[in-house]
Write an enzyme that holds these catalytic residues in place. Structure first.
Site, PDB file in Angstrom:
ATOM      1  N   SER A 189       8.381   6.756  43.367  1.00 27.52           N
ATOM      2  CA  SER A 189       8.372   6.945  42.207  1.00 27.52           C
ATOM      3  C   SER A 189       7.038   5.735  41.696  1.00 27.52           C
ATOM      4  O   SER A 189       7.406   4.827  42.058  1.00 27.52           O
ATOM      5  CB  SER A 189      10.039   6.094  41.698  1.00 27.52           C
ATOM      6  OG  SER A 189      11.180   6.993  42.319  1.00 27.52           O
ATOM      7  N   ALA A 248       6.757   3.347  46.552  1.00 29.31           N
ATOM      8  CA  ALA A 248       6.941   3.314  45.145  1.00 29.31           C
ATOM      9  C   ALA A 248       5.404   2.544  44.171  1.00 29.31           C
ATOM     10  O   ALA A 248       5.770   1.069  44.319  1.00 29.31           O
ATOM     11  CB  ALA A 248       8.822   2.623  44.766  1.00 29.31           C
ATOM     12  N   HIS A 268      10.732  13.629  35.383  1.00 29.65           N
ATOM     13  CA  HIS A 268       8.939  13.244  34.397  1.00 29.65           C
ATOM     14  C   HIS A 268       8.043  12.868  35.696  1.00 29.65           C
ATOM     15  O   HIS A 268       6.767  11.461  35.207  1.00 29.65           O
ATOM     16  CB  HIS A 268       9.417  11.338  34.753  1.00 29.65           C
ATOM     17  CG  HIS A 268      10.892  11.596  33.250  1.00 29.65           C
ATOM     18  ND1 HIS A 268      12.406  11.805  34.186  1.00 29.65           N
ATOM     19  CD2 HIS A 268      11.062  12.018  32.427  1.00 29.65           C
ATOM     20  CE1 HIS A 268      12.924  11.333  33.291  1.00 29.65           C
ATOM     21  NE2 HIS A 268      12.997  11.757  32.383  1.00 29.65           N
ATOM     22  N   ASN A 302     -20.212   8.380  29.754  1.00 30.82           N
ATOM     23  CA  ASN A 302     -20.562   8.631  28.746  1.00 30.82           C
ATOM     24  C   ASN A 302     -19.297   9.211  28.029  1.00 30.82           C
ATOM     25  O   ASN A 302     -18.063  10.290  29.198  1.00 30.82           O
ATOM     26  CB  ASN A 302     -21.269  10.275  29.147  1.00 30.82           C
ATOM     27  CG  ASN A 302     -21.581  11.070  27.666  1.00 30.82           C
ATOM     28  OD1 ASN A 302     -20.216  10.655  26.736  1.00 30.82           O
ATOM     29  ND2 ASN A 302     -22.348  12.074  27.843  1.00 30.82           N
TER      30      ASN A 302
END
Ligand SMILES: CC(C)(COP(=O)(O)OP(=O)(O)OC[C@H]1O[C@@H](n2cnc3c(N)ncnc32)[C@H](O)[C@@H]1OP(=O)(O)O)[C@@H](O)C(=O)NCCC(=O)NCCS
Length: 135
Positions: A98, A115, A50, A79
């Site tokens: 993580s 983490a 992931h 912008n």
């Protein structure tokens, strides 16, 4: 997977999206990882499931990127139509916990990132940081 340069003994899990990147020897890529073009990952580094590694990121050797780590390559400008790619470099022996988010910065060697950290500034060698913004 398209145009990926792969070293020896590399493991790439199912359900990954890799293109135009370079993986060194003994690299591991977990499931549901995307690695964009021009990313380089050094020998013996491990990218857990992931995580998203965008163009402009370079990761050194012996690094451990835990689950759901998000890299970025711009900082948004006023912008909205303007896009400036910025780069991130990660040294060797770096461990990223993580769910950390890494803004475009330079991270030294032997760094530990907690983490859930949001890294907004460069990190020198041999340092541990955590929190948002990471300190
Ligand atoms: C940052 C980290 C390396 C610190 O480890 P540590 O030195 O053993 O830390 P401790 O558990 O002794 O905690 C020290 C303090 O930091 C805080 N802390 C620990 N981890 C934190 C984190 N990720 N973010 C914010 N604060 C954190 C603790 O609450 C504690 O605060 P206190 O002093 O106010 O009580 C570790 O907690 C961490 O986040 N590791 C990443 C783990 C991970 O993602 N593994 C992936 C496995 S798949």
């Amino acid at each position: 997977m398209k145009n990926v340069k792969i070293g020896t003994n590399v493991t790439i899990s199912h359900y990954t999206n890799l293109y135009g990147c370079e993986l060194g020897n003994n690299v591991f890529v977990g499931p549901f990882v995307e690695i964009q073009s021009n990313v380089k990952i050094g020998d013996n580094s491990r990218i857990s499931s992931h995580s998203f590694i965008c163009s402009g990121v370079e990761i050194g050797e012996n690094c451990f990127i835990a689950h759901g780590v998000m890299f970025t390559n711009d900082k948004f400008t006023e912008n909205r139509d303007e896009w400036i790619e910025r780069t991130t470099s990660i040294g060797n022996n770096v461990r990223i916990g993580s769910n950390a988010t890494i803004l475009p910065v330079k991270i030294g060697d032997n760094v530990v990132i907690g983490a859930g950290a949001v890294v907004t500034k460069d990190i020198p060698n041999n340092t541990t940081v955590k929190g948002n913004p990471a300190k």
